[in-house]
Design an enzyme around this catalytic site. Structure first.
Site, PDB file in Angstrom:
ATOM      1  N   GLY A  60       2.203 -11.040  34.425  1.00  0.00           N
ATOM      2  CA  GLY A  60       2.692 -11.576  35.854  1.00  0.00           C
ATOM      3  C   GLY A  60       2.319 -13.013  35.640  1.00  0.00           C
ATOM      4  N   ASP A  92       9.398 -16.143  35.409  1.00  0.00           N
ATOM      5  CA  ASP A  92       8.335 -16.556  34.615  1.00  0.00           C
ATOM      6  C   ASP A  92       8.437 -18.303  34.403  1.00  0.00           C
ATOM      7  OD1 ASP A  92       8.453 -13.723  33.734  1.00  0.00           O
ATOM      8  OD2 ASP A  92       6.329 -14.489  33.066  1.00  0.00           O
TER       9      ASP A  92
END
Ligand code: MRU
Length: 330
Positions: free
Chosen positions: A51, A219
């Site tokens: 993550g 991201d």
């Protein structure tokens, strides 16, 4: 700080770093201690920690670790940045800790800020959800993808805390199953109703009117507003656009990368085909057949209804960049 049902994914322990081992969830909540930069690099590559915001904090703590061990910080930085190329947060965390006079203090600051940013973006985003909203999310952009609280799931969580009673559809997220394993675990622990769907069911659910909003993390958001996120996000955005379902991207300012002009310039991580060819360690594909395993895709900015950051909700990425306006971002 109130008691959080989900422990921090990463913690500084003086001479080592402690990570919740996400490979073992949901079966087992176990902490892995890493004592060297090489061990940390392996943990990032193998998705022990994953993550974008979480690996940003991990990058900073990796620099802190090299610094307390008296090792070359420049070498540590290049090893850490090489582990995963797509999330800009990793290089951001590494750089910020490297430039700080005290990398340990900087890493601790980054970790604390992450939770504060996510709580703020969560409360802005929650206002977008009507009572009883059925929200579809993908992958895991929750507490486990951050130091705590979460981004896309942070929005859902804030709505839940405000009594808006959201319901969540989570795509299982082949091949690593971050949705089925991690998001479902988190939401369940938080007492938020969740139902897992196979990734291929999302468009049909939207077509039958069972999805009120799609919320995903990111991201990297590039200067023109394109969004790199877990593979499958682009398809969800196309389906949401077709069906008139709002498509929101929830991400803190360090995910906004002014230096990359558009999604075409983003390096998409390609992972081991074994993740696709095997299920739980057992080969399911015929022998002799290969697989392609891009881990992320690019959603063009036109498909994004709004960006939710710790500074507010922005229809235009340029406004989110302007609001971020902090050193080290973009
Ligand atoms: O490969 P992963 O599990 O690191 O991918 C994670 C995602 O794509 C998340 O959606 C993204 O990092 C945002 S996390 C708040």
């Amino acid at each position: 700080m109130d008691q959080d049902p989900i422990p921090p994914t990463i913690a500084w322990a003086g001479d080592h770093i402690e990570l919740v081992d996400q490979r073992r969830l949901p079966g087992e909540l176990r902490v892995l201690a890493v004592y060297s930069v090489d061990e940390l690099c392996d943990a990032i590559r193998n998705l022990v920690i994953r993550g974008a915001p979480a690996i940003g904090a991990a990058g900073a703590m990796g620099i802190a670790l090299a610094w307390v061990r008296g090792e070359r910080v420049d070498i540590a930085a290049s090893k850490l940045c090489a582990t995963r190329p797509t999330a800009v947060n990793l290089a951001w965390g590494v750089d910020r800790a490297r430039r700080a006079p005290d990398p340990v203090a900087a890493a601790l600051e980054i970790a604390a800020e992450d939770v504060a940013r996510n709580r703020a973006l969560g409360s802005f985003g929650a206002t977008l959800l009507a009572p009883g909203a059925r929200v579809l999310t993908h992958c895991n952009a929750g507490a486990l993808a951050c130091v705590g609280y979460g981004t896309a799931i942070g929005v859902i969580r804030a709505a839940h805390e405000q009594g808006r009673q959201p319901f969540v559809w989570v795509g299982e997220t082949r091949p690593v199953l971050q949705g089925a394993r991690l998001s479902a675990w988190e939401l369940n622990r938080l007492g938020i109703p969740v139902s897992i769907i196979v990734d291929g069911a999302a468009a049909a659910l939207m077509g039958s009117g069972e999805v009120d909003a799609v919320i995903v993390g990111a991201d990297r958001v590039t200067a023109n507003g394109d969004v790199a996120n877990k593979i499958g996000t682009f398809g969800l955005a196309v389906a949401a656009g077709y069906h008139g379902v709002p498509f929101y991207v929830a991400a803190p300012s360090p995910t906004f990368d002014r230096a990359t002009r558009s999604g075409a310039e983003v390096v998409i991580e390609s992972r081991d085909p074994v993740e696709i060819l095997e299920v739980a360690g057992v080969r399911v594909a015929p022998d002799g057949v290969d697989a392609a395993n891009p881990a992320f895709d690019i959603t063009p900015r036109e498909l994004v209804t709004a960006y939710i950051t710790e500074h507010g909700v922005f229809e235009e990425a340029s406004a989110a960049f302007d609001a971020a306006n902090e050193p080290g971002v973009g």
